[in-house]
Design an enzyme around this catalytic site. Structure first.
Site, mmCIF file in Angstrom:
data_model
loop_
_atom_site.group_PDB
_atom_site.id
_atom_site.type_symbol
_atom_site.label_atom_id
_atom_site.label_comp_id
_atom_site.label_asym_id
_atom_site.label_seq_id
_atom_site.Cartn_x
_atom_site.Cartn_y
_atom_site.Cartn_z
ATOM 1 N N TYR A 103 0.839 -1.117 -0.094
ATOM 2 C CA TYR A 103 0.191 0.097 0.029
ATOM 3 C C TYR A 103 0.785 1.264 -0.070
ATOM 4 O O TYR A 103 1.961 1.182 0.488
ATOM 5 C CB TYR A 103 -0.912 0.051 1.247
ATOM 6 C CG TYR A 103 -2.460 -0.069 1.053
ATOM 7 C CD1 TYR A 103 -2.881 0.700 0.363
ATOM 8 C CD2 TYR A 103 -2.962 -1.403 1.483
ATOM 9 C CE1 TYR A 103 -4.233 0.476 -0.141
ATOM 10 C CE2 TYR A 103 -4.126 -1.435 1.235
ATOM 11 C CZ TYR A 103 -5.014 -0.583 0.386
ATOM 12 O OH TYR A 103 -6.266 -0.720 0.167
ATOM 13 N N GLU B 289 -0.506 4.970 -0.453
ATOM 14 C CA GLU B 289 -1.314 6.142 -0.579
ATOM 15 C C GLU B 289 -0.392 7.553 -0.379
ATOM 16 O O GLU B 289 0.301 7.454 0.381
ATOM 17 C CB GLU B 289 -2.342 6.135 0.427
ATOM 18 C CG GLU B 289 -3.346 5.151 0.045
ATOM 19 C CD GLU B 289 -4.734 5.178 0.858
ATOM 20 O OE1 GLU B 289 -4.393 5.958 2.098
ATOM 21 O OE2 GLU B 289 -5.498 4.261 1.025
ATOM 22 N N ASP C 288 -8.034 13.057 -24.972
ATOM 23 C CA ASP C 288 -7.805 11.940 -24.739
ATOM 24 C C ASP C 288 -7.165 11.090 -25.651
ATOM 25 O O ASP C 288 -8.084 10.859 -26.767
ATOM 26 C CB ASP C 288 -9.430 11.179 -24.440
ATOM 27 C CG ASP C 288 -9.508 9.798 -23.953
ATOM 28 O OD1 ASP C 288 -8.415 9.213 -24.144
ATOM 29 O OD2 ASP C 288 -10.462 9.454 -23.586
ATOM 30 N N THR D 32 -4.899 5.775 -21.926
ATOM 31 C CA THR D 32 -4.741 4.683 -21.171
ATOM 32 C C THR D 32 -3.290 3.992 -21.642
ATOM 33 O O THR D 32 -2.793 4.754 -22.521
ATOM 34 C CB THR D 32 -5.905 3.540 -21.475
ATOM 35 O OG1 THR D 32 -6.021 3.667 -22.943
ATOM 36 C CG2 THR D 32 -7.169 3.783 -21.042
ATOM 37 N N LYS E 9 -3.283 0.170 -24.904
ATOM 38 C CA LYS E 9 -3.829 0.218 -26.470
ATOM 39 C C LYS E 9 -2.385 0.268 -27.010
ATOM 40 O O LYS E 9 -1.791 -0.545 -27.073
ATOM 41 C CB LYS E 9 -4.651 1.176 -26.512
ATOM 42 C CG LYS E 9 -5.890 1.109 -25.545
ATOM 43 C CD LYS E 9 -7.157 2.190 -26.114
ATOM 44 C CE LYS E 9 -8.241 1.943 -25.140
ATOM 45 N NZ LYS E 9 -8.597 2.625 -24.125
ATOM 46 N N ARG F 153 -2.753 -2.526 -18.087
ATOM 47 C CA ARG F 153 -4.122 -1.999 -17.809
ATOM 48 C C ARG F 153 -3.807 -0.734 -17.115
ATOM 49 O O ARG F 153 -3.307 -1.290 -15.919
ATOM 50 C CB ARG F 153 -5.024 -3.000 -17.248
ATOM 51 C CG ARG F 153 -5.729 -3.820 -18.256
ATOM 52 C CD ARG F 153 -6.614 -3.131 -19.060
ATOM 53 N NE ARG F 153 -6.612 -3.794 -20.235
ATOM 54 C CZ ARG F 153 -7.781 -4.341 -20.935
ATOM 55 N NH1 ARG F 153 -8.911 -4.131 -20.317
ATOM 56 N NH2 ARG F 153 -7.614 -4.906 -22.026
HETATM 57 N N1 DSN Z 1 -12.885 0.335 -24.236
HETATM 58 C C1 DSN Z 1 -12.073 1.395 -25.056
HETATM 59 C C2 DSN Z 1 -12.129 0.954 -26.376
HETATM 60 O O1 DSN Z 1 -12.395 -0.369 -26.792
HETATM 61 O O2 DSN Z 1 -11.859 1.896 -27.338
HETATM 62 C C3 DSN Z 1 -12.440 2.440 -24.763
HETATM 63 O O3 DSN Z 1 -12.530 2.748 -23.471
#
Ligand code: DSN
Length: 449
Positions: A86, A88, A232, A258, A261, A267
């Site tokens: 942990y 924080e 984003d 994120t 991708k 993740r």
């Molecule tokens: N779930 C993502 C996507 O597949 O584009 C977006 O958050």
């Protein structure tokens, strides 16, 4: 798999002393991963599901544009003992003891993220994209403020103001769209809306928009009405980091992505911002929204940022784009209608209306032959998200496996054969066999072939 090193020598010595004391000095003690209890030993049902998923990933073509395969070191970090801790707070200012190693890891992740994207400030703690977006709103907006974002049905995201989401409930979102004729953003329309609604913030962010973004134009519009700018870049962060697409970081107040991708990390998410927003963003992430950061994921993010700074990643990102372009052209040759006529990125959006097949049926049938993609609405779709007219596909995962232009031709051909013969089981079986044969030539990182 990359070897997980022997556990700490001091611990090993303690075990050996204990064994000696118990009269087991002749017993060789090997305190490595080999001697650990595995999932298979302990939980057969979960083990079997993981094995089946490995097989599915190895034998199928992954075209979901938001998915990818992480490297073995990233997998190793995610499965490491860092999950036990942990922490924080932020490096040097924590609410728990024992942070000497965690601080090193989080500082590395922060510095690498800043360097990779040329950002003034980075927060690497967001659990994923939606919490990161929520933290940005919490930091910079008041409930009820007017915000502009792209409609979900035109390629935006749930957190960009969908009425049934937290974003659409807590804030007064006004949503812009793409042009019906071109499938592209119309910056004149964005400007007119901004002048009319005077938003506190303009969001430029996309999950199903295949074209490059004019970040500078967004910034100029925002400046003209005194709005904050948020990008984003979750889908395109890897392409931006590699210099394959232009970056909003020099222009925008806040940029989030994120990490799993095109960036090909674990993740999670990060928030990048100008220094003047750093304090507000950090406070909003913790303690505003989150508790303890996921230190094993932050270590994996740090590794991913390092990987993304290497020449091999630049080659990868360039090939992602080439593959998407080639796949798009091969699909067009076979009569597929692509939204905006093609792609500048990793992503393709096809309207299947002229093929007489719904997006859901296409997704389900292609899945059965080992080709995974999304059913997806297309702009001005008369169908619903559960029964849309289109499909969304992309090349990040298949490019990680080393597939190139010749494989894109095969994939376009298989998709066409299935869509054109949607009920022909014989053709489905033949395509499934061919898909598997091709996939087994391209190993997935972390899955032994
Ligand atoms: N779930 C993502 C996507 O597949 O584009 C977006 O958050």
């Amino acid at each position: 798999m990359t070897q997980i090193p022997d556990i700490d020598v001091e611990v090993k010595k303690a075990f050996e002393n204990e064994a000696k004391r118990a009269g087991l000095s002749q017993t060789p003690i090997k305190l490595t991963r080999d001697s650990m209890i595995t999932i298979k030993d302990q939980d057969l049902k979960i083990h079997e599901a993981i094995e089946h998923e490995k097989k599915r990933q190895a034998e199928g073509i992954e075209l979901i544009p938001s998915e990818n395969y992480v490297s073995e070191p990233i997998l190793e970090a995610m499965g490491s003992i860092l999950t036990n801790k942990y922490s924080e707070g932020y490096p040097g200012k924590r609410y728990y003891g024992g942070q000497e190693n965690i601080d090193i890891i989080e500082n590395l992740a922060i510095e690498r993220a800043k360097k990779l994207f040329g950002a003034e400030h980075a927060n690497v703690q967001p659990y994923s994209g939606s919490p990161a977006n929520t933290a940005i709103y919490f930091a910079l907006l008041k409930f009820g403020d007017t915000v502009m974002g792209l409609k979900l049905a035109h390629g935006g995201h749930i957190t960009h103001g969908l009425p049934i989401s937290f974003s659409g409930t807590a804030y007064n979102f006004v949503q812009y769209g793409v042009e019906k004729e071109t499938g592209r953003l119309n910056m004149k329309e964005v400007r007119e809306m901004a002048i009319k609604h005077k938003p506190k913030m303009i969001i430029a962010g996309f999950t199903a928009y295949p074209r490059d973004i004019d970040w500078k134009a967004f910034k100029e519009i925002a400046d003209a009405v005194g709005a904050l700018t948020m990008a984003d870049i979750s889908h395109t962060a890897g392409l931006i980091a590699a210099g394959e697409l232009e970056s909003p970081v020099p222009y925008f107040d806040v940029v989030m992505t994120t990490t799993h991708k095109t960036l090909r990390g674990p993740r999670g998410a990060i928030i990048l911002c100008k220094e003047k927003f750093a304090k507000a963003i950090d406070r909003a992430v913790f303690p505003g929204l989150q508790g303890g950061p996921h230190d094993h994921i932050i270590a994996a993010k740090a590794i991913a940022f390092d990987e993304a700074s290497k020449p091999a990643f630049k080659e990868y990102a360039a090939q992602v784009k080439k593959n998407a372009h080639h796949l798009a052209e091969e699909m067009k040759k076979r009569g597929f209608e692509l939204v905006s006529g093609g792609t500048d990125t990793h992503l393709i959006l096809a309207d299947l209306s002229n093929k007489g097949v719904r997006g859901e049926q296409a997704q389900r049938t292609l899945d059965q032959v080992g080709i995974t993609l999304n059913k997806n609405t297309v702009p001005y779709d008369t169908g619903s998200p559960m029964d849309p007219s289109g499909i969304r596909l992309g090349t990040p995962a298949i490019t990680t496996r080393g597939m190139k232009e010749p494989e894109m031709e095969l994939i376009a051909e298989w998709i066409d054969r299935i869509i054109s013969n949607i009920d022909d089981q014989e053709i489905h079986a033949q395509v499934k066999k061919e898909v598997k044969e091709m996939c087994l030539k391209f190993p997935v990182p972390g899955i032994e072939s």
